[in-house]
Write an enzyme that holds these catalytic residues in place. Structure first.
Site, PDB file in Angstrom:
ATOM      1  CB  CYS A   2      27.107  11.580 -36.152  1.00 24.83           C
ATOM      2  SG  CYS A   2      28.320  11.156 -34.906  1.00 24.83           S
ATOM      3  CB  SER A   3      23.624   8.767 -39.973  1.00 26.33           C
ATOM      4  OG  SER A   3      22.995   7.892 -39.085  1.00 26.33           O
ATOM      5  CB  ALA A   4      19.399  11.037 -37.155  1.00 22.49           C
ATOM      6  N   PRO A   5      19.312  13.461 -39.367  1.00 19.89           N
ATOM      7  CG  PRO A   5      18.166  15.192 -40.440  1.00 19.89           C
ATOM      8  CD  PRO A   5      19.321  14.924 -39.526  1.00 19.89           C
ATOM      9  CG  ASP A  56      28.272   5.908 -28.328  1.00 14.61           C
ATOM     10  OD1 ASP A  56      28.882   6.542 -29.208  1.00 14.61           O
ATOM     11  OD2 ASP A  56      28.406   6.110 -27.117  1.00 14.61           O
ATOM     12  CB  CYS A 107      26.285  23.135 -39.747  1.00 14.96           C
ATOM     13  SG  CYS A 107      25.321  22.483 -38.390  1.00 14.96           S
ATOM     14  CG  ASN A 151      19.269  15.914 -44.942  1.00 13.83           C
ATOM     15  OD1 ASN A 151      18.221  15.572 -45.474  1.00 13.83           O
ATOM     16  ND2 ASN A 151      19.315  16.792 -43.959  1.00 13.83           N
ATOM     17  CE  LYS A 152      26.104  17.020 -44.177  1.00 15.86           C
ATOM     18  NZ  LYS A 152      25.190  17.363 -43.052  1.00 15.86           N
TER      19      LYS A 152
HETATM   20  N1  SAM Z   1      24.680  13.922 -40.923  1.00 14.62           N
HETATM   21  C1  SAM Z   1      23.317  14.282 -40.564  1.00 14.62           C
HETATM   22  C2  SAM Z   1      22.593  14.781 -41.813  1.00 14.62           C
HETATM   23  O1  SAM Z   1      23.242  15.314 -42.711  1.00 14.62           O
HETATM   24  O2  SAM Z   1      21.383  14.605 -41.906  1.00 14.62           O
HETATM   25  C3  SAM Z   1      23.284  15.267 -39.428  1.00 14.62           C
HETATM   26  C4  SAM Z   1      23.999  14.770 -38.205  1.00 14.62           C
HETATM   27  S1  SAM Z   1      23.754  15.753 -36.749  1.00 14.62           S
HETATM   28  C5  SAM Z   1      24.810  17.100 -37.011  1.00 14.62           C
HETATM   29  C6  SAM Z   1      24.617  14.822 -35.550  1.00 14.62           C
HETATM   30  C7  SAM Z   1      23.922  13.538 -35.141  1.00 14.62           C
HETATM   31  O3  SAM Z   1      24.839  12.761 -34.388  1.00 14.62           O
HETATM   32  C8  SAM Z   1      22.703  13.729 -34.243  1.00 14.62           C
HETATM   33  O4  SAM Z   1      21.591  13.079 -34.816  1.00 14.62           O
HETATM   34  C9  SAM Z   1      23.100  13.045 -32.933  1.00 14.62           C
HETATM   35  O5  SAM Z   1      22.018  12.416 -32.270  1.00 14.62           O
HETATM   36  C10 SAM Z   1      24.113  12.024 -33.419  1.00 14.62           C
HETATM   37  N2  SAM Z   1      25.091  11.560 -32.412  1.00 14.62           N
HETATM   38  C11 SAM Z   1      25.619  12.252 -31.377  1.00 14.62           C
HETATM   39  N3  SAM Z   1      26.498  11.489 -30.698  1.00 14.62           N
HETATM   40  C12 SAM Z   1      26.553  10.280 -31.332  1.00 14.62           C
HETATM   41  C13 SAM Z   1      27.284   9.083 -31.114  1.00 14.62           C
HETATM   42  N4  SAM Z   1      28.142   8.957 -30.093  1.00 14.62           N
HETATM   43  N5  SAM Z   1      27.094   8.045 -31.965  1.00 14.62           N
HETATM   44  C14 SAM Z   1      26.210   8.156 -33.004  1.00 14.62           C
HETATM   45  N6  SAM Z   1      25.486   9.270 -33.248  1.00 14.62           N
HETATM   46  C15 SAM Z   1      25.657  10.329 -32.432  1.00 14.62           C
END
Ligand code: SAM
Length: 295
Positions: free
Chosen positions: A91-94, A140, A221, A96-97
């Site tokens: 679950c990667s956007a934006p 997903d 978080c 950072n990790k």
């Molecule tokens: N790891 C990111 C960073 O450090 O920049 C922050 C991630 S944020 C907490 C959670 C992300 O998961 C959101 O961008 C959301 O759109 C995405 N997300 C939610 N459900 C998902 C799914 N089923 N598959 C992939 N991504 C998903």
């Protein structure tokens, strides 16, 4: 998520993108304007005085450094991916990790970044381009098949799913009363938290099913037990059945999981007030005697 909140009272943390610049050079460059200290736990993290505003700094603009908090920077380090590995950021956007993972792997190997939300994919792609890291998968995570041959060599998964964000939303700090931490939230809040936790449990369960995975980090978080210790506890039998057990990220860190089950001392928490950000990290490791097809 508060990662780029300029903040006036908290130290400013800077993560050096070692794909573009080494830590020594970053200290020298930033040292021209600010006193710079190295963090004692995260190797590529620098500490600048509160109020240091680097938003327009050229090193930020060209992706050499990222404005990223300490707790957030501990997540990829806890996963400890090695150069040459294939790693899935579920679950990667934006991003950072994602780019931190690539930097810890010295740009060697493959980081696959999965993101469901299309508009957030654009932001992720921008971060990745800026950093010099690779590979974005739009989709997903729950629909990625553990049997997909292109994922058969994934050795580590970073799962940082959507969460309430209660640990980093500064404006909500006055709601972070002990009753919230203990789970006696209002009806609306509780319904939302339960929905989030249901997704978090599904996603973590899915992560266990990838055949070559040896390490999984689950992070939020959030300060809520429902999204943290409860998610981990409910999946311990499944983890065990896939050969995983809890391990201790950053053993030197004092603040551990809420003591709600035996083994919660493996978990790591940061406090939204004392540590300035409320994060939660759980690390699962495959037991030694489990066969690894990619030694
Ligand atoms: N790891 C990111 C960073 O450090 O920049 C922050 C991630 S944020 C907490 C959670 C992300 O998961 C959101 O961008 C959301 O759109 C995405 N997300 C939610 N459900 C998902 C799914 N089923 N598959 C992939 N991504 C998903």
């Amino acid at each position: 998520r508060g990662d780029d909140d300029p903040g006036v009272s908290r130290p400013r943390f800077i993560r050096v993108n070692t794909l573009k610049m080494d830590v020594h050079t970053a200290i020298k460059e930033l040292g021209k304007r600010y006193p710079v200290q190295k963090d004692d736990m995260v190797p590529d993290l620098l500490i600048l005085p509160p109020g240091s505003d680097l938003h327009d700094h050229p090193l930020v603009a060209d992706g050499s450094i990222f404005l990223q908090g300490k707790a957030s920077s501990m997540v990829a380090v806890a996963l400890d991916p090695k150069p040459g590995w294939e790693v899935l950021d579920a679950c990667s956007a934006p991003g950072n990790k994602t780019v931190h993972l690539a930097s810890l792997m010295n740009g060697k190997g493959r980081v696959i970044a999965c993101e469901l939300n299309e508009s957030r994919v654009k932001r992720l792609q921008h971060t990745i381009k800026l950093s010099g890291a690779s590979n974005v998968l739009h989709g997903d995570f729950l629909k990625l098949s553990p049997k997909d041959p292109s994922l058969s060599k994934v050795r580590a998964i970073l799962l940082d799913p959507s969460c309430s964000g209660s640990g980093t939303a500064a404006v909500r700090l006055d709601h972070l009363l002990p009753s919230h931490v203990e789970g006696t939230t209002s009806g609306d809040d509780l319904e939302r938290l339960n929905k989030l936790a249901a997704f978090q449990r599904k996603a973590l369960a899915h992560a266990f099913s990838f055949p070559a995975v040896e390490r999984i980090v689950y992070s939020t978080c959030s300060i809520h037990q429902i999204e943290n210790e409860d998610v981990v506890q409910s999946l311990l039998p499944l983890a065990e059945s896939h050969g995983f057990q809890l391990d201790t990220p950053f053993p030197q860190w004092q603040r551990r999981g809420l003591p709600v089950f035996a083994g919660a001392n493996h978990l790591l928490r940061t406090d939204p007030v004392e540590d300035k950000e409320g994060f939660f990290i759980a690390l699962f490791k495959k037991k030694q005697n489990t066969t690894n097809p990619f030694p």
